[in-house]
Write a protein that holds these residues in place. Structure first.
Motif, PDB file in Angstrom:
ATOM      1  N   ARG A  96      35.843  30.881  49.892  1.00 30.64           N
ATOM      2  CA  ARG A  96      36.108  29.767  48.967  1.00 30.64           C
ATOM      3  C   ARG A  96      37.207  30.168  47.978  1.00 30.64           C
ATOM      4  O   ARG A  96      38.099  29.387  47.665  1.00 30.64           O
ATOM      5  CB  ARG A  96      34.821  29.445  48.208  1.00 30.64           C
ATOM      6  CG  ARG A  96      34.525  27.984  48.179  1.00 30.64           C
ATOM      7  CD  ARG A  96      33.197  27.591  47.588  1.00 30.64           C
ATOM      8  NE  ARG A  96      32.652  28.374  46.527  1.00 30.64           N
ATOM      9  CZ  ARG A  96      31.554  29.112  46.633  1.00 30.64           C
ATOM     10  NH1 ARG A  96      30.910  29.170  47.784  1.00 30.64           N
ATOM     11  NH2 ARG A  96      31.068  29.773  45.607  1.00 30.64           N
ATOM     12  N   ALA A  97      37.120  31.416  47.513  1.00 29.35           N
ATOM     13  CA  ALA A  97      38.114  31.884  46.544  1.00 29.35           C
ATOM     14  C   ALA A  97      39.508  31.855  47.161  1.00 29.35           C
ATOM     15  O   ALA A  97      40.479  31.454  46.514  1.00 29.35           O
ATOM     16  CB  ALA A  97      37.764  33.302  46.084  1.00 29.35           C
ATOM     17  N   ILE A  98      39.596  32.241  48.438  1.00 28.06           N
ATOM     18  CA  ILE A  98      40.897  32.248  49.110  1.00 28.06           C
ATOM     19  C   ILE A  98      41.401  30.823  49.337  1.00 28.06           C
ATOM     20  O   ILE A  98      42.598  30.545  49.296  1.00 28.06           O
ATOM     21  CB  ILE A  98      40.773  32.995  50.466  1.00 28.06           C
ATOM     22  CG1 ILE A  98      40.621  34.475  50.185  1.00 28.06           C
ATOM     23  CG2 ILE A  98      41.951  32.745  51.391  1.00 28.06           C
ATOM     24  CD1 ILE A  98      41.809  35.097  49.474  1.00 28.06           C
ATOM     25  N   ALA A  99      40.453  29.897  49.531  1.00 23.74           N
ATOM     26  CA  ALA A  99      40.838  28.498  49.756  1.00 23.74           C
ATOM     27  C   ALA A  99      41.238  27.786  48.469  1.00 23.74           C
ATOM     28  O   ALA A  99      41.760  26.684  48.508  1.00 23.74           O
ATOM     29  CB  ALA A  99      39.685  27.750  50.430  1.00 23.74           C
ATOM     30  N   GLU A 100      40.971  28.425  47.311  1.00 20.47           N
ATOM     31  CA  GLU A 100      41.307  27.800  46.026  1.00 20.47           C
ATOM     32  C   GLU A 100      42.286  28.698  45.284  1.00 20.47           C
ATOM     33  O   GLU A 100      41.975  29.236  44.228  1.00 20.47           O
ATOM     34  CB  GLU A 100      40.043  27.684  45.151  1.00 20.47           C
ATOM     35  CG  GLU A 100      38.970  26.796  45.690  1.00 20.47           C
ATOM     36  CD  GLU A 100      37.724  26.829  44.812  1.00 20.47           C
ATOM     37  OE1 GLU A 100      37.526  27.783  44.031  1.00 20.47           O
ATOM     38  OE2 GLU A 100      36.955  25.883  44.907  1.00 20.47           O
ATOM     39  N   PRO A 101      43.496  28.913  45.841  1.00 19.73           N
ATOM     40  CA  PRO A 101      44.387  29.920  45.260  1.00 19.73           C
ATOM     41  C   PRO A 101      44.765  29.638  43.802  1.00 19.73           C
ATOM     42  O   PRO A 101      44.959  30.567  43.035  1.00 19.73           O
ATOM     43  CB  PRO A 101      45.610  29.894  46.172  1.00 19.73           C
ATOM     44  CG  PRO A 101      45.498  28.657  46.987  1.00 19.73           C
ATOM     45  CD  PRO A 101      44.071  28.242  47.008  1.00 19.73           C
ATOM     46  N   VAL A 102      44.811  28.354  43.415  1.00 22.01           N
ATOM     47  CA  VAL A 102      45.242  28.064  42.044  1.00 22.01           C
ATOM     48  C   VAL A 102      44.174  28.549  41.066  1.00 22.01           C
ATOM     49  O   VAL A 102      44.444  29.289  40.108  1.00 22.01           O
ATOM     50  CB  VAL A 102      45.494  26.549  41.868  1.00 22.01           C
ATOM     51  CG1 VAL A 102      45.803  26.229  40.412  1.00 22.01           C
ATOM     52  CG2 VAL A 102      46.646  26.123  42.773  1.00 22.01           C
ATOM     53  N   ARG A 103      42.929  28.192  41.354  1.00 20.64           N
ATOM     54  CA  ARG A 103      41.832  28.592  40.461  1.00 20.64           C
ATOM     55  C   ARG A 103      41.666  30.114  40.456  1.00 20.64           C
ATOM     56  O   ARG A 103      41.478  30.736  39.417  1.00 20.64           O
ATOM     57  CB  ARG A 103      40.546  27.921  40.956  1.00 20.64           C
ATOM     58  CG  ARG A 103      39.351  28.234  40.121  1.00 20.64           C
ATOM     59  CD  ARG A 103      38.430  27.029  40.048  1.00 20.64           C
ATOM     60  NE  ARG A 103      37.307  27.332  39.190  1.00 20.64           N
ATOM     61  CZ  ARG A 103      36.106  27.649  39.655  1.00 20.64           C
ATOM     62  NH1 ARG A 103      35.869  27.662  40.940  1.00 20.64           N
ATOM     63  NH2 ARG A 103      35.125  27.904  38.820  1.00 20.64           N
ATOM     64  N   LEU A 104      41.775  30.701  41.648  1.00 25.40           N
ATOM     65  CA  LEU A 104      41.637  32.153  41.743  1.00 25.40           C
ATOM     66  C   LEU A 104      42.752  32.834  40.946  1.00 25.40           C
ATOM     67  O   LEU A 104      42.505  33.789  40.209  1.00 25.40           O
ATOM     68  CB  LEU A 104      41.683  32.585  43.212  1.00 25.40           C
ATOM     69  CG  LEU A 104      41.439  34.067  43.461  1.00 25.40           C
ATOM     70  CD1 LEU A 104      40.068  34.489  42.974  1.00 25.40           C
ATOM     71  CD2 LEU A 104      41.579  34.385  44.941  1.00 25.40           C
ATOM     72  N   GLY A 105      43.971  32.306  41.064  1.00 21.86           N
ATOM     73  CA  GLY A 105      45.107  32.864  40.316  1.00 21.86           C
ATOM     74  C   GLY A 105      44.847  32.804  38.820  1.00 21.86           C
ATOM     75  O   GLY A 105      45.109  33.764  38.090  1.00 21.86           O
ATOM     76  N   GLN A 106      44.262  31.698  38.351  1.00 19.58           N
ATOM     77  CA  GLN A 106      43.973  31.574  36.908  1.00 19.58           C
ATOM     78  C   GLN A 106      42.965  32.647  36.487  1.00 19.58           C
ATOM     79  O   GLN A 106      43.112  33.287  35.456  1.00 19.58           O
ATOM     80  CB  GLN A 106      43.366  30.199  36.605  1.00 19.58           C
ATOM     81  CG  GLN A 106      44.382  29.086  36.592  1.00 19.58           C
ATOM     82  CD  GLN A 106      43.712  27.709  36.655  1.00 19.58           C
ATOM     83  OE1 GLN A 106      42.507  27.599  36.884  1.00 19.58           O
ATOM     84  NE2 GLN A 106      44.506  26.674  36.487  1.00 19.58           N
ATOM     85  N   LEU A 107      41.928  32.831  37.336  1.00 22.16           N
ATOM     86  CA  LEU A 107      40.899  33.816  36.994  1.00 22.16           C
ATOM     87  C   LEU A 107      41.467  35.233  37.006  1.00 22.16           C
ATOM     88  O   LEU A 107      41.116  36.055  36.166  1.00 22.16           O
ATOM     89  CB  LEU A 107      39.711  33.705  37.969  1.00 22.16           C
ATOM     90  CG  LEU A 107      38.803  32.500  37.708  1.00 22.16           C
ATOM     91  CD1 LEU A 107      37.884  32.252  38.897  1.00 22.16           C
ATOM     92  CD2 LEU A 107      37.980  32.702  36.453  1.00 22.16           C
ATOM     93  N   LEU A 108      42.358  35.505  37.952  1.00 21.83           N
ATOM     94  CA  LEU A 108      42.955  36.844  38.015  1.00 21.83           C
ATOM     95  C   LEU A 108      43.790  37.106  36.765  1.00 21.83           C
ATOM     96  O   LEU A 108      43.746  38.183  36.184  1.00 21.83           O
ATOM     97  CB  LEU A 108      43.827  36.998  39.269  1.00 21.83           C
ATOM     98  CG  LEU A 108      43.103  36.994  40.614  1.00 21.83           C
ATOM     99  CD1 LEU A 108      44.093  37.136  41.757  1.00 21.83           C
ATOM    100  CD2 LEU A 108      42.072  38.097  40.688  1.00 21.83           C
ATOM    101  N   ARG A 109      44.541  36.070  36.331  1.00 25.09           N
ATOM    102  CA  ARG A 109      45.356  36.242  35.124  1.00 25.09           C
ATOM    103  C   ARG A 109      44.459  36.448  33.905  1.00 25.09           C
ATOM    104  O   ARG A 109      44.730  37.269  33.046  1.00 25.09           O
ATOM    105  CB  ARG A 109      46.278  35.039  34.934  1.00 25.09           C
ATOM    106  CG  ARG A 109      47.535  35.134  35.808  1.00 25.09           C
ATOM    107  CD  ARG A 109      48.559  34.088  35.432  1.00 25.09           C
ATOM    108  NE  ARG A 109      48.106  32.743  35.737  1.00 25.09           N
ATOM    109  CZ  ARG A 109      48.134  32.196  36.948  1.00 25.09           C
ATOM    110  NH1 ARG A 109      48.610  32.887  37.960  1.00 25.09           N
ATOM    111  NH2 ARG A 109      47.698  30.966  37.162  1.00 25.09           N
ATOM    112  N   LEU A 110      43.341  35.722  33.888  1.00 23.32           N
ATOM    113  CA  LEU A 110      42.386  35.858  32.783  1.00 23.32           C
ATOM    114  C   LEU A 110      41.830  37.279  32.778  1.00 23.32           C
ATOM    115  O   LEU A 110      41.739  37.930  31.735  1.00 23.32           O
ATOM    116  CB  LEU A 110      41.251  34.847  32.998  1.00 23.32           C
ATOM    117  CG  LEU A 110      40.247  34.675  31.880  1.00 23.32           C
ATOM    118  CD1 LEU A 110      40.951  34.085  30.663  1.00 23.32           C
ATOM    119  CD2 LEU A 110      39.135  33.719  32.321  1.00 23.32           C
ATOM    120  N   ALA A 111      41.484  37.776  33.976  1.00 21.88           N
ATOM    121  CA  ALA A 111      40.943  39.140  34.086  1.00 21.88           C
ATOM    122  C   ALA A 111      41.949  40.139  33.526  1.00 21.88           C
ATOM    123  O   ALA A 111      41.600  41.050  32.782  1.00 21.88           O
ATOM    124  CB  ALA A 111      40.637  39.461  35.548  1.00 21.88           C
ATOM    125  N   ALA A 112      43.222  39.954  33.866  1.00 23.49           N
ATOM    126  CA  ALA A 112      44.251  40.904  33.432  1.00 23.49           C
ATOM    127  C   ALA A 112      44.441  40.863  31.919  1.00 23.49           C
ATOM    128  O   ALA A 112      44.836  41.845  31.308  1.00 23.49           O
ATOM    129  CB  ALA A 112      45.565  40.590  34.125  1.00 23.49           C
TER     130      ALA A 112
END
Ligand SMILES: C[S@@+](CC[C@H](N)C(=O)[O-])C[C@H]1O[C@@H](n2cnc3c(N)ncnc32)[C@H](O)[C@@H]1O
Length: 304
Positions: free
Chosen positions: A246-262
């Motif tokens: 699911r995470a791979i299928a939602e790249p925009v949301r995943l990208g936001q979370l990765l940026r938040l993590a960083a």
């Protein structure tokens, strides 16, 4: 391969366990809570139960754990490595006694603080502390302790158990549930499944039932029961696998979370890499669970 990021060895994982913990559990808290849910341990599915009914499986799992700890009359319960505190809150809502959740991660404890906001559970507290140093925890003796899905991250489990024994009164129960490995593995099972799983997960190794038996006894516990719950938790591996897809299928949301993590901690690209590694862990954990390499063990013991 030249240019690939270097992965930590077992020794480096042991030496840097606090850094790993902070990258993993501070930076990735939002990712975990978005894709996994409140309880950061596995649900037990009884034979014949509906694998889609996760809420029912968790409720029964927690009832079983509370029963093992001594039931609703247990007075003081320590939840070691409590994460976001959902199990501590569940226990506090069902016992008149006091529940103290301990974790090292700031982000996990920030998440946990929601359970005590506005004084809604006066019998629940959270304390920031390293599970490797519980002998220093300034608390009166506990009547029971629980540690779910966290001991695998500890660099020296026998030492951690000794510290935990120091916080328990004689006769107190300890329920430890952990991701372990099968006693005997073939070379290819190690090479293709166990070792990459541990590397992506940044943990030194996984314990076995016999290893835990020795460590518990050396730390001052008498084992009451070891249950291998591996078959009953199989639907969880599929759930992790589907969450990764699911995470791979939602790249925009995943990208936001990765940026938040960083942004949340000063780890930058390490946090992003750790987040990406979680995808590999989800794939490998399903293979490890279904091939029998990974075992999910519940150990119930009594402080002597
Ligand atoms: C997979 S989560 C499990 C959380 C919780 N027990 C649950 O079942 O929902 C593992 C937790 O262990 C904590 N942890 C790992 N190493 C720790 C340590 N040395 N001291 C305290 N907490 C630790 C992490 O911060 C994280 O919250």
């Amino acid at each position: 391969m030249v240019g690939m990021p270097k992965m930590a060895t077992a020794r480096e994982c042991r030496e840097h366990y606090r850094d790993n913990l902070l990258v993993g559990f501070n930076a990735l808290a939002d990712l975990y809570y978005a894709y996994w849910g409140e309880f950061f341990h596995l649900a037990i599915f009884e034979p014949g139960s509906d694998p889609a009914d996760l809420a029912d499986a968790y409720e029964k799992t927690h009832e079983r754990y509370l029963g093992a700890l001594g039931g609703i009359t247990t007075r003081r319960i320590l939840d070691v490595a409590c994460g976001g505190g959902a199990l501590s809150a569940w226990l506090a809502a069902r016992t008149a006694g006091e529940v103290v959740g301990v974790d090292q991660s700031d982000s996990q404890l920030a998440h946990a603080s929601r359970w005590i906001a506005g004084g809604q559970r006066p019998n629940l507290r959270f304390v920031q502390h390293d599970a490797m140093r519980l002998s220093d925890l300034a608390e009166p003796p506990f009547d029971a302790a629980v540690c779910l899905d966290a001991a695998c991250y500890l660099p020296d489990r026998e030492l951690a158990l000794r510290g935990l024994a120091a916080r328990l009164r004689p006769g107190a129960r300890l329920l430890l549930v952990d991701w372990c490995r099968a006693e005997r593995l073939r070379r290819l099972q190690r090479e293709l499944i166990l070792e990459p799983l541990c590397r992506y997960w940044a943990i030194p190794d996984l314990e076995t039932a016999s290893g835990y038996r020795r460590s518990f006894e050396a730390a001052g516990f008498r084992i009451l029961e070891i249950d291998d719950l591996s078959e009953q938790v199989l639907p969880n591996w599929d759930r992790g696998y589907q969450a990764a897809l699911r995470a791979i299928a939602e790249p925009v949301r995943l990208g936001q979370l990765l940026r938040l993590a960083a942004r949340t901690v000063p780890y930058g690209t390490m946090a992003i890499q750790a987040a990406k590694d979680q995808f590999q862990v989800a794939l490998l954990a399903k293979a490890a669970g279904e091939s029998g390499v990974l075992r999910y063990l519940s150990i119930l013991a009594e402080r002597t």
